[in-house]
Write a protein that holds these residues in place. Sequence first.
Motif, PDB file in Angstrom:
ATOM      1  N   LEU A  14      12.726  18.335  33.522  1.00 49.97           N
ATOM      2  CA  LEU A  14      11.837  17.730  32.530  1.00 49.97           C
ATOM      3  C   LEU A  14      12.504  16.529  31.861  1.00 49.97           C
ATOM      4  O   LEU A  14      11.866  15.489  31.648  1.00 49.97           O
ATOM      5  N   ALA A  15      13.794  16.652  31.563  1.00 55.19           N
ATOM      6  CA  ALA A  15      14.521  15.533  30.976  1.00 55.19           C
ATOM      7  C   ALA A  15      14.558  14.343  31.939  1.00 55.19           C
ATOM      8  O   ALA A  15      14.407  13.188  31.522  1.00 55.19           O
ATOM      9  N   GLY A  16      14.739  14.635  33.232  1.00 54.02           N
ATOM     10  CA  GLY A  16      14.721  13.567  34.229  1.00 54.02           C
ATOM     11  C   GLY A  16      13.382  12.857  34.273  1.00 54.02           C
ATOM     12  O   GLY A  16      13.322  11.618  34.382  1.00 54.02           O
ATOM     13  N   LEU A  17      12.286  13.610  34.166  1.00 51.49           N
ATOM     14  CA  LEU A  17      10.957  13.008  34.171  1.00 51.49           C
ATOM     15  C   LEU A  17      10.723  12.182  32.905  1.00 51.49           C
ATOM     16  O   LEU A  17      10.062  11.134  32.946  1.00 51.49           O
ATOM     17  N   VAL A  18      11.270  12.640  31.774  1.00 48.83           N
ATOM     18  CA  VAL A  18      11.145  11.873  30.529  1.00 48.83           C
ATOM     19  C   VAL A  18      11.874  10.541  30.652  1.00 48.83           C
ATOM     20  O   VAL A  18      11.357   9.489  30.254  1.00 48.83           O
ATOM     21  N   VAL A  19      13.088  10.574  31.217  1.00 50.94           N
ATOM     22  CA  VAL A  19      13.828   9.324  31.434  1.00 50.94           C
ATOM     23  C   VAL A  19      13.057   8.409  32.386  1.00 50.94           C
ATOM     24  O   VAL A  19      12.989   7.189  32.184  1.00 50.94           O
ATOM     25  N   PHE A  20      12.479   8.989  33.440  1.00 51.22           N
ATOM     26  CA  PHE A  20      11.665   8.235  34.386  1.00 51.22           C
ATOM     27  C   PHE A  20      10.515   7.545  33.656  1.00 51.22           C
ATOM     28  O   PHE A  20      10.219   6.364  33.893  1.00 51.22           O
ATOM     29  N   VAL A  61      15.760   5.860  42.354  1.00 45.38           N
ATOM     30  CA  VAL A  61      16.058   6.733  43.493  1.00 45.38           C
ATOM     31  C   VAL A  61      17.054   7.833  43.118  1.00 45.38           C
ATOM     32  O   VAL A  61      16.786   9.022  43.355  1.00 45.38           O
ATOM     33  N   PRO A  62      18.228   7.519  42.539  1.00 44.99           N
ATOM     34  CA  PRO A  62      19.133   8.613  42.145  1.00 44.99           C
ATOM     35  C   PRO A  62      18.504   9.559  41.127  1.00 44.99           C
ATOM     36  O   PRO A  62      18.671  10.787  41.220  1.00 44.99           O
ATOM     37  N   LEU A  63      17.777   8.984  40.157  1.00 44.01           N
ATOM     38  CA  LEU A  63      17.126   9.828  39.156  1.00 44.01           C
ATOM     39  C   LEU A  63      16.091  10.739  39.809  1.00 44.01           C
ATOM     40  O   LEU A  63      15.995  11.930  39.472  1.00 44.01           O
TER      41      LEU A  63
END
Length: 438
Positions: free
Chosen positions: A204-210, A225-227
């Motif tokens: 979820l944190a990764g999607l927020v950063v995205f 890509v890495p994210l």
Amino acid sequence: MPVPTRKRSPFLTLLPWPERKALAEALRTETVGGLVLLAAAVIALVWANSPWSHSYETVRETHFGISALGLNLSVGHWTSDGLLTLFFLVAGVELKRELVVGELRTPAAAALPVVAAVCGMIVPAVLYVVVAGGGGGSLEGWAVPMATDIAFALAVLAVISTSLPSALRAFLLTLAVVDDLGAIFVIAVFFTSDLNILALLGALAGLVVFYILQRKRVRGWWWYVPLGVVTWGLMYNGGIHATVAGVAMGLILRATADDGTDGRKAEAMSPGDRTAHLLRPYSAAIAVPLFALFAAGVSVSLASLGDVFTRPEPLGVVLGLVVGKTLGIFCGTYLAARFTRARLNPDLSWADVFALSVLAGIGFTVALLIGELAFPDGAVAGHVKAAVLCGSLISAALAALLLKRRDRVYRRLCEVENRDDDADGIPDVYQQGQGEAK
């Protein structure tokens, strides 16, 4: 005098740029993508039923992993959990585009295909439960006949459609996009293993950063890509099917391009359209065909085909795809148009909707995926895969016949209009408008 030698071209070298560009454009069309998918399924069936069938199982069960993400999966799981994420990312972009600038942006235009999609998921599931439950079979596969395969369905329509109205494709695309969203919801909610809350919070944190990167107009694949890979790995370890990460990222990508009027740099394409444009050839040529290659390989014999139409679980899948999809979509569309303010596109007739309802019974890719999740092991798993193939083939054949008939009807109408135009030199559309004005 030395004899001149002919220069040999390197084996398996990259194609020249013009050929690569032409190949990529071809793979972006539904017809070519569907044919590649069909070829992969045929290869899988031939390989799994050949004297070298043991090599098929060996390759499919070969494990390798990414230690940084804590993953060690078989080739079959890498294709279904990994590569298929590209397919769902593109599907997420298409859904976002439909919601923002497409058919789904206005309730009036979206009502019929949305109702059709929902009814086209509920009726097959209910029919499966009735058939499988009545025969004493497992109810775990209730969601298998719910999904429509966008690639195959659009490929069949593209091959047949020479005179069919463009509204037919728009209706099918909208229906299939909503159908995919429903399938993703079912996978995320009903086919999850033990949840790892920390991993899910990380995803979820990764999607927020995205999301933040998108809103800040940050450009550059080296950010995303890495994210995306890390978010995908966390989603998998979190217990939710990893393809959900692809859909989520597709929905986050912006669907509208900046025009430069608000001080931002003007964009030729939106990030979503640009991503889908770049990834669609890889999805059509690599991700989906490889998934089909390692998912459609089932042992086929007269006895196994007999089991498809006699055992409760595969029979429920076949009837759900062929009968349930047709009844659900057609009846749902008709009842919505009959008892609500929703109206069928004037360019379409109810015969077109019926043919489209049959076409939606092609449930190949997503149906196989849900089948693997519902029946991971055992003889039932093979029977369900064979049922998905049989049901999709029957639906495709029936839909091709119906669509071909409708295509002939529209072709005759076009020929009559062209003759009338040539006879008096005044287009029929103009004459009709003048008549209505009078």
